[in-house]
Design a protein around this motif. Sequence first.
Motif, PDB file in Angstrom:
ATOM      1  N   VAL A  80       0.851  -1.177   0.000  1.00  0.00           N
ATOM      2  CA  VAL A  80       0.000   0.000   0.000  1.00  0.00           C
ATOM      3  C   VAL A  80       0.892   1.234   0.000  1.00  0.00           C
ATOM      4  CG1 VAL A  80      -1.798   1.264   1.222  1.00  0.00           C
ATOM      5  CG2 VAL A  80      -1.802  -1.210   1.269  1.00  0.00           C
ATOM      6  N   THR A  81       0.595   2.174  -0.884  1.00  0.00           N
ATOM      7  CA  THR A  81       1.412   3.379  -1.001  1.00  0.00           C
ATOM      8  C   THR A  81       0.599   4.611  -0.636  1.00  0.00           C
ATOM      9  OG1 THR A  81       2.755   2.365  -2.732  1.00  0.00           O
ATOM     10  CG2 THR A  81       2.806   4.765  -2.597  1.00  0.00           C
ATOM     11  N   PHE A  82       1.116   5.377   0.341  1.00  0.00           N
ATOM     12  CA  PHE A  82       0.574   6.686   0.702  1.00  0.00           C
ATOM     13  C   PHE A  82       1.709   7.687   0.640  1.00  0.00           C
ATOM     14  CE2 PHE A  82      -2.265   3.864   3.212  1.00  0.00           C
ATOM     15  CZ  PHE A  82      -3.478   4.274   2.696  1.00  0.00           C
ATOM     16  N   PHE A  83       1.455   8.833   0.064  1.00  0.00           N
ATOM     17  CA  PHE A  83       2.471   9.896   0.012  1.00  0.00           C
ATOM     18  C   PHE A  83       3.791   9.395  -0.568  1.00  0.00           C
ATOM     19  CE2 PHE A  83      -0.009  10.802   3.984  1.00  0.00           C
ATOM     20  CZ  PHE A  83      -0.773  11.819   3.451  1.00  0.00           C
ATOM     21  N   GLY A  84       3.721   8.443  -1.524  1.00  0.00           N
ATOM     22  CA  GLY A  84       4.947   7.956  -2.149  1.00  0.00           C
ATOM     23  C   GLY A  84       5.693   6.895  -1.352  1.00  0.00           C
ATOM     24  N   PHE A  85       5.221   6.545  -0.154  1.00  0.00           N
ATOM     25  CA  PHE A  85       5.888   5.520   0.652  1.00  0.00           C
ATOM     26  C   PHE A  85       5.082   4.233   0.659  1.00  0.00           C
ATOM     27  CE2 PHE A  85       7.483   9.525   2.379  1.00  0.00           C
ATOM     28  CZ  PHE A  85       8.850   9.295   2.385  1.00  0.00           C
ATOM     29  N   GLY A  86       5.732   3.127   0.352  1.00  0.00           N
ATOM     30  CA  GLY A  86       5.053   1.840   0.318  1.00  0.00           C
ATOM     31  C   GLY A  86       5.195   1.093   1.631  1.00  0.00           C
ATOM     32  N   ALA A  87       4.171   0.336   1.981  1.00  0.00           N
ATOM     33  CA  ALA A  87       4.211  -0.494   3.185  1.00  0.00           C
ATOM     34  C   ALA A  87       3.528  -1.820   2.898  1.00  0.00           C
ATOM     35  CB  ALA A  87       3.507   0.205   4.349  1.00  0.00           C
ATOM     36  N   PRO A  88       4.068  -2.914   3.452  1.00  0.00           N
ATOM     37  CA  PRO A  88       3.437  -4.206   3.222  1.00  0.00           C
ATOM     38  C   PRO A  88       2.060  -4.290   3.869  1.00  0.00           C
ATOM     39  CG  PRO A  88       5.314  -4.429   4.716  1.00  0.00           C
ATOM     40  CD  PRO A  88       5.272  -3.010   4.283  1.00  0.00           C
ATOM     41  N   TYR A  89       1.154  -4.937   3.159  1.00  0.00           N
ATOM     42  CA  TYR A  89      -0.229  -5.119   3.607  1.00  0.00           C
ATOM     43  C   TYR A  89      -0.536  -6.581   3.345  1.00  0.00           C
ATOM     44  CZ  TYR A  89      -5.372  -4.280   3.534  1.00  0.00           C
ATOM     45  OH  TYR A  89      -6.729  -4.298   3.757  1.00  0.00           O
ATOM     46  N   TRP A  90      -0.515  -7.399   4.403  1.00  0.00           N
ATOM     47  CA  TRP A  90      -0.711  -8.834   4.263  1.00  0.00           C
ATOM     48  C   TRP A  90      -2.039  -9.239   4.877  1.00  0.00           C
ATOM     49  CZ3 TRP A  90       4.415 -11.917   5.514  1.00  0.00           C
ATOM     50  CH2 TRP A  90       5.450 -11.456   4.659  1.00  0.00           C
ATOM     51  N   VAL A  91      -2.842  -9.979   4.102  1.00  0.00           N
ATOM     52  CA  VAL A  91      -4.096 -10.506   4.635  1.00  0.00           C
ATOM     53  C   VAL A  91      -3.780 -11.850   5.299  1.00  0.00           C
ATOM     54  CG1 VAL A  91      -6.467 -11.181   4.102  1.00  0.00           C
ATOM     55  CG2 VAL A  91      -5.359  -9.352   2.774  1.00  0.00           C
ATOM     56  N   VAL A  92      -3.783 -11.863   6.633  1.00  0.00           N
ATOM     57  CA  VAL A  92      -3.325 -13.044   7.373  1.00  0.00           C
ATOM     58  C   VAL A  92      -4.465 -13.919   7.879  1.00  0.00           C
ATOM     59  CG1 VAL A  92      -1.077 -12.087   7.987  1.00  0.00           C
ATOM     60  CG2 VAL A  92      -3.036 -11.652   9.483  1.00  0.00           C
ATOM     61  N   ALA A  93      -5.695 -13.391   7.832  1.00  0.00           N
ATOM     62  CA  ALA A  93      -6.862 -14.207   8.184  1.00  0.00           C
ATOM     63  C   ALA A  93      -8.069 -13.561   7.535  1.00  0.00           C
ATOM     64  CB  ALA A  93      -7.050 -14.304   9.697  1.00  0.00           C
ATOM     65  N   LEU A  94      -9.044 -14.397   7.197  1.00  0.00           N
ATOM     66  CA  LEU A  94     -10.158 -13.919   6.394  1.00  0.00           C
ATOM     67  C   LEU A  94     -11.353 -14.820   6.638  1.00  0.00           C
ATOM     68  CD1 LEU A  94     -10.621 -11.793   4.153  1.00  0.00           C
ATOM     69  CD2 LEU A  94      -9.845 -13.487   2.493  1.00  0.00           C
ATOM     70  N   ASP A  95     -12.522 -14.197   6.673  1.00  0.00           N
ATOM     71  CA  ASP A  95     -13.775 -14.957   6.732  1.00  0.00           C
ATOM     72  C   ASP A  95     -13.740 -16.005   5.626  1.00  0.00           C
ATOM     73  OD1 ASP A  95     -16.336 -15.552   5.507  1.00  0.00           O
ATOM     74  OD2 ASP A  95     -16.427 -13.478   4.832  1.00  0.00           O
ATOM     75  N   GLY A  96     -13.907 -17.257   5.971  1.00  0.00           N
ATOM     76  CA  GLY A  96     -13.665 -18.343   5.028  1.00  0.00           C
ATOM     77  C   GLY A  96     -14.863 -18.755   4.199  1.00  0.00           C
ATOM     78  N   SER A  97     -15.833 -17.858   4.065  1.00  0.00           N
ATOM     79  CA  SER A  97     -17.059 -18.263   3.381  1.00  0.00           C
ATOM     80  C   SER A  97     -16.843 -18.482   1.888  1.00  0.00           C
ATOM     81  CB  SER A  97     -18.139 -17.200   3.581  1.00  0.00           C
ATOM     82  OG  SER A  97     -17.717 -15.988   2.998  1.00  0.00           O
ATOM     83  N   GLU A  98     -17.617 -19.395   1.341  1.00  0.00           N
ATOM     84  CA  GLU A  98     -17.592 -19.657  -0.101  1.00  0.00           C
ATOM     85  C   GLU A  98     -18.530 -18.684  -0.806  1.00  0.00           C
ATOM     86  OE1 GLU A  98     -15.731 -22.114  -1.610  1.00  0.00           O
ATOM     87  OE2 GLU A  98     -14.830 -22.397   0.359  1.00  0.00           O
ATOM     88  N   GLY A  99     -18.458 -18.658  -2.131  1.00  0.00           N
ATOM     89  CA  GLY A  99     -19.419 -17.875  -2.897  1.00  0.00           C
ATOM     90  C   GLY A  99     -18.855 -16.531  -3.313  1.00  0.00           C
ATOM     91  N   ASP A 100     -19.742 -15.647  -3.742  1.00  0.00           N
ATOM     92  CA  ASP A 100     -19.329 -14.376  -4.312  1.00  0.00           C
ATOM     93  C   ASP A 100     -19.607 -13.189  -3.397  1.00  0.00           C
ATOM     94  OD1 ASP A 100     -18.577 -15.672  -6.674  1.00  0.00           O
ATOM     95  OD2 ASP A 100     -20.639 -15.595  -7.424  1.00  0.00           O
ATOM     96  N   ALA A 101     -20.237 -13.438  -2.265  1.00  0.00           N
ATOM     97  CA  ALA A 101     -20.585 -12.327  -1.371  1.00  0.00           C
ATOM     98  C   ALA A 101     -19.313 -11.713  -0.800  1.00  0.00           C
ATOM     99  CB  ALA A 101     -21.479 -12.839  -0.245  1.00  0.00           C
ATOM    100  N   PRO A 102     -19.342 -10.422  -0.474  1.00  0.00           N
ATOM    101  CA  PRO A 102     -18.161  -9.792   0.117  1.00  0.00           C
ATOM    102  C   PRO A 102     -17.722 -10.505   1.395  1.00  0.00           C
ATOM    103  CG  PRO A 102     -19.789  -8.135  -0.502  1.00  0.00           C
ATOM    104  CD  PRO A 102     -20.442  -9.474  -0.689  1.00  0.00           C
TER     105      PRO A 102
END
Length: 157
Positions: A80-102
């Motif tokens: 992710v870059t703000f003001f020209g500076f990048g920072a790592p953005y790692w998705v380490v856990a996530l709702d595990g639902s199937e399908g197309d819903a957000p």
Amino acid sequence: GDVVAWVDLNRYVGQWYEIATTPSQQQQVCSGTKAIYSAGEDGRINVTNQCNRGSLNGTIQTIDGYAEVVDATTNAKLEVTFFGFGAPYWVVALDGSEGDAPYQWAMVSGPTDSSMWLLSRTPQLDTESRAAIESHLKERGLDTSSLINTTQPNPLE
């Protein structure tokens, strides 16, 4: 820190509320923190971070930036870059639902868990949901003891 196996970015975009985060300067001054993600050009994701300074009635402060996928096999490691500076953005856990819903919740961190953000589609999580998420995070080996809850509006009040 392992990332999740796969992030469907179409299900990831949209508005997120910060439920809890690790101590930081921003965490000290921000209430009602939100992140809004939308599909941008060339596979980039447009990022808007917004919060109210001092309290939920405080002045709205907004920062715009963008994110780029750095690991196409999972889509779970972005920069992710703000003001020209990048920072790592790692998705380490996530709702595990199937399908197309957000996706309904996500845990984001850097390569270490010194910075973490628990995000939800709703400004509040009920006790049961929060407990279930916390236990999932522990199973994934994430230390949630340093998380501080973010003040968010309570739509039920």
